[in-house]
Motif scaffolding. Structure first.
Motif, PDB file in Angstrom:
ATOM      1  N   ASN A 160      50.124  24.322  46.592  1.00 47.06           N
ATOM      2  CA  ASN A 160      50.941  24.395  47.808  1.00 47.06           C
ATOM      3  C   ASN A 160      50.309  25.430  48.725  1.00 47.06           C
ATOM      4  N   ILE A 161      49.844  24.991  49.881  1.00 55.18           N
ATOM      5  CA  ILE A 161      49.163  25.879  50.829  1.00 55.18           C
ATOM      6  C   ILE A 161      49.982  27.129  51.110  1.00 55.18           C
ATOM      7  N   LYS A 162      51.302  26.988  51.197  1.00 55.72           N
ATOM      8  CA  LYS A 162      52.174  28.090  51.603  1.00 55.72           C
ATOM      9  C   LYS A 162      52.646  28.947  50.441  1.00 55.72           C
ATOM     10  N   ALA A 163      52.273  28.576  49.203  1.00 59.22           N
ATOM     11  CA  ALA A 163      52.858  29.263  48.050  1.00 59.22           C
ATOM     12  C   ALA A 163      51.828  29.443  46.940  1.00 59.22           C
ATOM     13  N   PRO A 164      51.060  30.534  46.954  1.00 62.09           N
ATOM     14  CA  PRO A 164      50.062  30.770  45.899  1.00 62.09           C
ATOM     15  C   PRO A 164      50.715  30.972  44.536  1.00 62.09           C
ATOM     16  N   ASP A 165      50.155  30.315  43.533  1.00 63.48           N
ATOM     17  CA  ASP A 165      50.589  30.485  42.154  1.00 63.48           C
ATOM     18  C   ASP A 165      49.633  31.438  41.446  1.00 63.48           C
ATOM     19  N   LEU A 166      50.031  31.894  40.257  1.00 59.68           N
ATOM     20  CA  LEU A 166      49.170  32.742  39.432  1.00 59.68           C
ATOM     21  C   LEU A 166      48.630  31.944  38.252  1.00 59.68           C
ATOM     22  N   TYR A 167      47.345  32.171  37.936  1.00 62.73           N
ATOM     23  CA  TYR A 167      46.690  31.465  36.848  1.00 62.73           C
ATOM     24  C   TYR A 167      45.943  32.448  35.960  1.00 62.73           C
ATOM     25  N   LYS A 168      45.977  32.183  34.663  1.00 60.62           N
ATOM     26  CA  LYS A 168      45.090  32.877  33.738  1.00 60.62           C
ATOM     27  C   LYS A 168      43.824  32.039  33.644  1.00 60.62           C
ATOM     28  N   LEU A 169      42.692  32.663  33.923  1.00 60.28           N
ATOM     29  CA  LEU A 169      41.448  31.930  34.095  1.00 60.28           C
ATOM     30  C   LEU A 169      40.407  32.365  33.065  1.00 60.28           C
ATOM     31  N   PRO A 170      39.989  31.467  32.177  1.00 66.53           N
ATOM     32  CA  PRO A 170      38.919  31.815  31.222  1.00 66.53           C
ATOM     33  C   PRO A 170      37.584  31.967  31.948  1.00 66.53           C
ATOM     34  N   LEU A 171      36.835  32.967  31.576  1.00 66.38           N
ATOM     35  CA  LEU A 171      35.534  33.187  32.214  1.00 66.38           C
ATOM     36  C   LEU A 171      34.485  32.188  31.730  1.00 66.38           C
ATOM     37  N   ASP A 172      34.773  31.486  30.640  1.00 67.99           N
ATOM     38  CA  ASP A 172      33.819  30.491  30.151  1.00 67.99           C
ATOM     39  C   ASP A 172      34.136  29.094  30.691  1.00 67.99           C
ATOM     40  N   SER A 173      34.788  29.042  31.855  1.00 68.09           N
ATOM     41  CA  SER A 173      35.138  27.762  32.474  1.00 68.09           C
ATOM     42  C   SER A 173      34.358  27.598  33.770  1.00 68.09           C
ATOM     43  N   ARG A 174      34.545  26.441  34.433  1.00 63.66           N
ATOM     44  CA  ARG A 174      33.895  26.240  35.714  1.00 63.66           C
ATOM     45  C   ARG A 174      34.706  25.258  36.563  1.00 63.66           C
TER      46      ARG A 174
END
Length: 649
Positions: A160-174
């Motif tokens: 949603n352009i107007k509503a940023p969500d939070l994500y846990k992001l693995p560094l071994d991803s792309r």
């Protein structure tokens, strides 16, 4: 303190970076001396202290270079971008660096990572960003999770352009460019649509949020392990409020800044479980206080910093106080700041600077009690050649106390000088600060005084001062403060009333054109840099991810449905009153102040017979809200130098 200072070993080392050419000192400073990319910036130690990473111009763009801290050797270029500058970077762990990259000023930031042991330029995109008809999708790094070196937490408005969500992001991803996603991103907090900011504890758990609905804001909170937020406070976002800064290390109480029951923001300890604003930790009667500093290793608050006329810091930890006192004693007349440190806090990057000194970095080794010279970002600048920036204060025509800074050319008489009035952008919540300012020093080197005033509406001076700029004050009381600044300096004999030019960016660009239109007798010339010229257009083209702030902006600036007000405030509607020569500078990709502000003004001037030359009209297709690329900045200030000389000499 004396004992610590006495054991410092202060010495210089020749930085062995063959990728950076040695620059020759010049007796006279050229335009590029002030505006080319510094040799080094954003110095940062790896968590284990083994490496030092910096941004440095490689292939004419800011790229990341690392060097071994021990012996300061084996420099290695690890990124090789040729089109864009790296905006910022962070050590995610001892081997991987994450960084953000924009695209030609669109403010659409993607996140990348690079392993320092990999081949130079071998970067991995973690989160992609783009600009489309639906708006600007952009990502930012929210938490580095020091206890979890394999993940970071990011904010991203892809759903949603107007509503940023939070994500846990693995560094071994792309990031999969074709599918427009990273399948390993794990959403840990879904934005219902009104959350403006998230609050995470020291473990990276989402514990709080700030919402906005129109003019109503709410402070939300949940205990550790809970799923649902509860409302702690509701408030008018333009009035009294509590602003969470960080959890204490027990992950229970919060450090907050608050102006509840007072005018200036102060630091408090807040108990969210009891919903109680507790002990006042520090306040200043003149300015807001909002910055706190911790020792993560020792799990305690060590200092609070704030900015009155000059930067100030108060200490809550004896060890830190003694260390900083020793640094200050070693560098009298300078400001000293610790900008990075290793995880064990044994190694620290110390930055020393002043209004005439663009700065020098040192490496402090606590174990050896040594302070080693590293490098100067702009070593071709000699502080003795620069001009002092002095705080000023005076009262406006309606009795409001105004603060600002005046830079007078070194070795001048200090009397009857030509003046550049340089109003800041924003305008609300933003203020000018003391320190090394390349623009002010450039102007001073050409014989011009420069004044920067914190007019009403500026931040840092309390709620009442900022609110004094709300509600249709653009081009009126706020502009009067700028006019009163000029008149004050003229009355003091510092400025020649017949040699005054105004130059500013963003809101400062608005104030420039407004100054020429509303006080045409005051200025001999003006330079509008990415400035608002039509207030109605500003509201019509508001970026979609700013929509939640619309009502706030309407209260601050004025009601866009009030046609008479919009016409009165907009310099575009008063072009016929402009007499002085005007230079217009714009980035074509600017998402905040779209290029129509500039083109409409140019066309309106043409209709009255004023045709801008190539030196007076600069539109760059690969820039946004302010020029970032070195070649464009050098061109801008080269043309600015000619323009000012034509009308102020």
């Amino acid at each position: 303190m004396k004992k610590i200072l006495g054991t410092f070993m202060l010495f210089s080392c020749l930085f062995p970076w063959h990728v950076i050419a040695k620059l020759q000192q010049a007796a006279n400073y050229k335009v590029e001396d002030f505006f080319k990319t510094p040799k080094f910036s954003n110095l940062s130690l790896s968590p284990n202290g083994k490496y030092l990473a910096v941004l440095s111009p490689v292939k004419n763009r800011k790229n990341i270079i690392i060097i071994e801290t021990e012996g300061l050797q084996n420099a290695k270029v690890i990124t090789q971008f040729q089109d864009q500058d790296i905006n910022s970077f962070f050590w995610a762990n001892n081997n991987e660096i994450v960084f953000t990259l924009d695209s030609n000023g669109k403010e659409s930031f993607s996140i990348y990572k690079i392993n320092i042991e990999s081949k130079a330029g071998r970067v991995v995109q973690l989160v992609g960003a783009n600009v489309g008809t639906s708006g600007i999708r952009s990502a930012s790094i929210t938490h580095l999770l020091p206890a979890d070196p394999k993940h970071i937490i990011v904010s991203y408005n892809g759903r949603n352009i107007k509503a940023p969500d939070l994500y846990k992001l693995p560094l071994d991803s792309r990031w999969n460019e074709r599918k427009g996603r990273n399948r390993k991103m794990d959403m840990i907090a879904k934005n219902p649509g009104n959350i403006e900011a998230w609050l995470l504890d020291h473990d990276g758990e989402v514990r709080g949020a700030a919402t906005i609905d129109g003019l109503e804001g709410q402070l939300l909170y949940k205990d550790k392990g809970e799923k649902e937020f509860k409302v702690l406070k509701s408030f008018n976002v333009l009035d009294e409020h509590i602003n969470p800064l960080a959890f204490d290390f027990d992950n229970k109480k919060l450090f907050v800044s608050s102006n509840v029951g007072r005018d200036k923001q102060a630091i408090y300890l807040y108990d969210p479980k009891k919903n109680l604003l507790g002990q006042e930790i520090f306040a200043n009667e003149h300015v807001d206080v909002t910055n706190i500093h911790f020792s993560r290793k020792r799990k305690k608050l060590v200092s609070i910093s704030y900015f009155d006329e000059y930067p100030q810091e108060v200490f809550f930890d004896e060890k830190t106080a003694k260390m900083m006192a020793s640094f200050n004693q070693a560098f009298p007349g300078k400001q000293v700041a610790v900008t990075s440190q290793s995880e064990d806090e044994k190694l620290k990057i110390v930055y020393v600077y002043s209004d005439t000194d663009p700065g020098h970095y040192y490496l402090f080794d606590e174990t050896k009690q040594s302070l080693k010279s590293l490098l100067a970002p702009m070593d071709w600048i000699k502080p003795d050649d620069m001009s002092a920036m002095k705080p000023i204060q005076f009262k406006s025509r309606d009795g409001l106390l105004l603060h600002g800074y005046l830079t007078i050319p070194k070795n001048s008489s200090g009397k009857a000088l030509p003046l550049i009035v340089n109003p800041h952008g924003g305008p609300f919540g933003i203020r000018d600060y003391w320190g090394f300012n390349p623009e002010a020093q450039f102007f001073a080197s050409r014989g011009y005084a420069t004044v920067q005033v914190n007019f009403r509406g500026s931040g840092g001076y309390g709620r009442k001062f900022q609110q004094a700029g709300y509600g249709g004050k653009w081009g009126a009381e706020m502009q009067n403060d700028i006019t009163d600044t000029v008149n004050y300096l003229v009355s003091e004999g510092i400025v020649d009333v017949n040699k005054v030019c105004i130059y500013g960016a963003s809101y400062g660009g608005y104030a420039t054109v407004a100054g020429l239109a509303f006080t045409p007798e005051l200025y001999k010339c003006g330079i509008d840099y990415v400035g608002v010229t039509d207030v109605s257009l500003l509201f019509e083209t508001l970026p979609k991810h700013w929509e939640s702030q619309r009502e706030v902006l309407e209260m601050q600036i004025g009601d866009p449905s009030d046609e008479a007000l919009m016409k009165r405030m907009s310099p575009l509607q008063h072009v016929d009153k402009i007499k002085a020569p005007l230079m217009i500078v714009q980035g074509a990709k600017d998402p905040r102040v779209v290029k129509q502000h500039a083109t409409n003004l140019r066309d309106a001037l043409a209709e009255k017979g004023v045709i801008l030359s190539d030196d007076e009209w600069i539109m760059k297709e690969n820039e946004g809200h302010g020029f970032q690329k070195q070649e464009n900045k050098v061109e801008l200030y080269t043309k600015m130098e000619k323009f000012l000389a034509r009308y102020l000499k």
